[in-house]
Design a protein around this motif. Structure first.
Motif, mmCIF file in Angstrom:
data_model
loop_
_atom_site.group_PDB
_atom_site.id
_atom_site.type_symbol
_atom_site.label_atom_id
_atom_site.label_comp_id
_atom_site.label_asym_id
_atom_site.label_seq_id
_atom_site.Cartn_x
_atom_site.Cartn_y
_atom_site.Cartn_z
ATOM 1 N N ASN A 46 0.821 -1.211 0.000
ATOM 2 C CA ASN A 46 0.000 0.000 0.000
ATOM 3 C C ASN A 46 0.856 1.263 0.000
ATOM 4 O O ASN A 46 0.594 2.218 -0.750
ATOM 5 N N LEU A 47 1.902 1.280 0.839
ATOM 6 C CA LEU A 47 2.771 2.453 0.884
ATOM 7 C C LEU A 47 3.593 2.587 -0.396
ATOM 8 O O LEU A 47 3.818 3.691 -0.881
ATOM 9 N N ASN A 48 4.019 1.441 -0.944
ATOM 10 C CA ASN A 48 4.773 1.491 -2.197
ATOM 11 C C ASN A 48 3.911 1.996 -3.342
ATOM 12 O O ASN A 48 4.383 2.726 -4.221
ATOM 13 N N ASN A 49 2.634 1.607 -3.338
ATOM 14 C CA ASN A 49 1.728 2.083 -4.383
ATOM 15 C C ASN A 49 1.530 3.596 -4.304
ATOM 16 O O ASN A 49 1.462 4.287 -5.328
ATOM 17 N N LEU A 50 1.458 4.125 -3.073
ATOM 18 C CA LEU A 50 1.286 5.565 -2.901
ATOM 19 C C LEU A 50 2.498 6.330 -3.418
ATOM 20 O O LEU A 50 2.391 7.453 -3.910
ATOM 21 N N ALA A 51 3.656 5.706 -3.288
ATOM 22 C CA ALA A 51 4.886 6.388 -3.699
ATOM 23 C C ALA A 51 5.427 5.882 -5.037
ATOM 24 O O ALA A 51 6.571 6.130 -5.386
ATOM 25 N N SER A 52 4.585 5.147 -5.793
ATOM 26 C CA SER A 52 5.070 4.507 -7.021
ATOM 27 C C SER A 52 5.530 5.502 -8.077
ATOM 28 O O SER A 52 6.353 5.170 -8.931
ATOM 29 N N ALA A 53 5.000 6.720 -8.033
ATOM 30 C CA ALA A 53 5.383 7.705 -9.055
ATOM 31 C C ALA A 53 6.618 8.495 -8.662
ATOM 32 O O ALA A 53 7.051 9.382 -9.391
ATOM 33 N N ILE A 54 7.205 8.167 -7.514
ATOM 34 C CA ILE A 54 8.338 8.935 -7.009
ATOM 35 C C ILE A 54 9.589 8.074 -7.050
ATOM 36 O O ILE A 54 9.591 6.948 -6.567
ATOM 37 N N THR A 55 10.654 8.579 -7.618
ATOM 38 C CA THR A 55 11.918 7.855 -7.702
ATOM 39 C C THR A 55 12.770 8.172 -6.482
ATOM 40 O O THR A 55 12.990 9.337 -6.167
ATOM 41 N N PRO A 56 13.252 7.134 -5.755
ATOM 42 C CA PRO A 56 14.081 7.398 -4.568
ATOM 43 C C PRO A 56 15.381 8.101 -4.925
ATOM 44 O O PRO A 56 15.849 8.035 -6.063
ATOM 45 N N ARG A 57 15.962 8.762 -3.942
ATOM 46 C CA ARG A 57 17.252 9.432 -4.121
ATOM 47 C C ARG A 57 18.389 8.490 -3.746
ATOM 48 O O ARG A 57 18.393 7.930 -2.656
ATOM 49 N N ALA A 58 19.298 8.284 -4.651
ATOM 50 C CA ALA A 58 20.441 7.407 -4.378
ATOM 51 C C ALA A 58 21.472 8.146 -3.527
ATOM 52 O O ALA A 58 21.763 9.312 -3.767
ATOM 53 N N PRO A 59 22.037 7.477 -2.504
ATOM 54 C CA PRO A 59 23.054 8.129 -1.675
ATOM 55 C C PRO A 59 24.380 8.210 -2.415
ATOM 56 O O PRO A 59 24.613 7.507 -3.393
ATOM 57 N N SER A 60 25.264 9.045 -1.937
ATOM 58 C CA SER A 60 26.602 9.140 -2.516
ATOM 59 C C SER A 60 27.384 7.874 -2.175
ATOM 60 O O SER A 60 27.069 7.155 -1.225
ATOM 61 N N ASP A 61 28.437 7.613 -2.921
ATOM 62 C CA ASP A 61 29.217 6.395 -2.747
ATOM 63 C C ASP A 61 29.888 6.304 -1.377
ATOM 64 O O ASP A 61 30.170 5.206 -0.896
ATOM 65 N N ASP A 62 30.150 7.451 -0.765
ATOM 66 C CA ASP A 62 30.864 7.429 0.511
ATOM 67 C C ASP A 62 29.930 7.412 1.720
ATOM 68 O O ASP A 62 30.392 7.426 2.862
ATOM 69 N N LEU A 63 28.597 7.345 1.493
ATOM 70 C CA LEU A 63 27.663 7.404 2.615
ATOM 71 C C LEU A 63 27.742 6.153 3.482
ATOM 72 O O LEU A 63 27.790 6.244 4.704
ATOM 73 N N TRP A 64 27.726 4.967 2.855
ATOM 74 C CA TRP A 64 27.732 3.729 3.642
ATOM 75 C C TRP A 64 28.991 3.604 4.503
ATOM 76 O O TRP A 64 28.899 3.296 5.701
ATOM 77 N N PRO A 65 30.219 3.869 3.975
ATOM 78 C CA PRO A 65 31.402 3.838 4.854
ATOM 79 C C PRO A 65 31.299 4.821 6.008
ATOM 80 O O PRO A 65 31.753 4.535 7.120
ATOM 81 N N LYS A 66 30.705 5.992 5.767
ATOM 82 C CA LYS A 66 30.550 6.971 6.847
ATOM 83 C C LYS A 66 29.600 6.453 7.926
ATOM 84 O O LYS A 66 29.818 6.666 9.123
ATOM 85 N N ILE A 67 28.526 5.764 7.507
ATOM 86 C CA ILE A 67 27.576 5.191 8.468
ATOM 87 C C ILE A 67 28.279 4.150 9.341
ATOM 88 O O ILE A 67 28.126 4.133 10.565
ATOM 89 N N LEU A 68 29.052 3.271 8.704
ATOM 90 C CA LEU A 68 29.783 2.248 9.453
ATOM 91 C C LEU A 68 30.753 2.873 10.454
ATOM 92 O O LEU A 68 30.863 2.425 11.597
ATOM 93 N N GLN A 69 31.444 3.927 10.031
ATOM 94 C CA GLN A 69 32.401 4.595 10.909
ATOM 95 C C GLN A 69 31.703 5.219 12.106
ATOM 96 O O GLN A 69 32.180 5.126 13.240
ATOM 97 N N GLN A 70 30.558 5.859 11.859
ATOM 98 C CA GLN A 70 29.815 6.490 12.945
ATOM 99 C C GLN A 70 29.323 5.454 13.945
ATOM 100 O O GLN A 70 29.401 5.639 15.160
ATOM 101 N N ILE A 71 28.812 4.316 13.440
ATOM 102 C CA ILE A 71 28.255 3.288 14.320
ATOM 103 C C ILE A 71 29.339 2.627 15.154
ATOM 104 O O ILE A 71 29.166 2.370 16.348
ATOM 105 N N GLU A 72 30.488 2.347 14.536
ATOM 106 C CA GLU A 72 31.538 1.627 15.237
ATOM 107 C C GLU A 72 32.319 2.496 16.209
ATOM 108 O O GLU A 72 32.768 2.037 17.247
ATOM 109 N N ASN A 73 32.470 3.776 15.890
ATOM 110 C CA ASN A 73 33.381 4.626 16.665
ATOM 111 C C ASN A 73 32.706 5.557 17.658
ATOM 112 O O ASN A 73 33.377 6.195 18.457
ATOM 113 N N GLN A 74 31.400 5.649 17.611
ATOM 114 C CA GLN A 74 30.710 6.559 18.514
ATOM 115 C C GLN A 74 29.713 5.789 19.366
ATOM 116 O O GLN A 74 29.139 4.798 18.925
ATOM 117 N N PRO A 75 29.468 6.230 20.617
ATOM 118 C CA PRO A 75 28.484 5.557 21.478
ATOM 119 C C PRO A 75 27.093 5.715 20.917
ATOM 120 O O PRO A 75 26.772 6.702 20.259
#
Length: 227
Positions: free
Chosen positions: A49-78
């Motif tokens: 149902n939620l996907n149908n509501l948003a079917s006409a909208i294309t998601p925004r792709a993250p930059s290539d360095d976003l996932w490494p930054k997420i991992l760094q934040q999770i591992e190195n910060q409380p």
């Protein structure tokens, strides 16, 4: 809680899809998904149902360095302390809360600029009860790249096995053994499709993996997230 009541199950499934359940309730619902086809059907209904509501909208792709930054934040910060908002028992208030959250999610999607759907990244994070990250899972078209967190304290006399639970079947499917340290790459199961995966699960097994093709002791569950 009576999970046999359709209105209760639907309300929980809606909040699960929207990400508004408290941590403890979310974990109970994830375990329910392992054994209840009705819970998976209700969850699939909300996702569709939620996907149908948003079917006409294309998601925004993250930059290539976003996932490494997420991992760094999770591992190195409380990990921040989470504030749990408890909703009242009234089903009407529950549905109102879900509808409001859905509106916020859709408004966020509308504001995102268009981009190519093929750039969508599939990831998962396995955490323990203390919300400490244990494994990071990055999925591409051919394989699953899995990294063990530095916070993982692994048992030396046991192995950890990764499973996927599909929305249309009850039996979990093994994806392979997880690393205790470092990183590994697992071949992608031919049935692995983001839209069909209800959740991922980690079990504790004898050395070498499950002896009978089923999880021996399920420790953690998590979802596949699309970025």
């Amino acid at each position: 809680m009576n999970y046999n009541k359709p209105e209760v199950l639907n309300a929980l499934a809606g909040q699960y899809v929207l990400g508004t359940l408290s941590s403890s309730t979310r974990k109970r619902f994830q375990r329910l998904l392992l054994n209840s086809s009705k819970a998976r059907e209700a969850t699939t209904m909300w996702e569709q149902n939620l996907n149908n509501l948003a079917s006409a909208i294309t998601p925004r792709a993250p930059s290539d360095d976003l996932w490494p930054k997420i991992l760094q934040q999770i591992e190195n910060q409380p990990q921040p302390t989470k504030t749990i908002i408890r909703t009242q028992a009234s089903i009407w208030r529950t549905w109102s809360f879900v509808a409001t959250a859905a509106s916020i999610v859709l408004a966020f999607l509308v504001m995102q600029p268009a981009t190519n759907v093929s750039n969508i990244q599939q990831i998962a994070l396995v955490q323990n009860k203390a919300q400490q990250p244990l494994w990071f899972i990055d999925v591409n078209e051919q394989a699953l790249s899995i990294k063990a967190s530095s916070q993982l304290v692994a048992k030396t006399d046991k192995d950890y096995e990764l499973w996927m639970i599909l929305k249309d079947q009850d039996a979990p499917i093994s994806l392979g053994l997880l690393p205790k340290t470092g990183s590994i790459t697992l071949s992608k199961n031919s049935r692995f499709k983001a839209s069909d995966v209800a959740l991922l699960a980690v079990s504790l097994e004898p050395i070498g993996g499950s002896p009978n093709g089923s999880p021996s002791e399920v420790l953690y569950t998590t979802e596949l997230v699309l970025l």
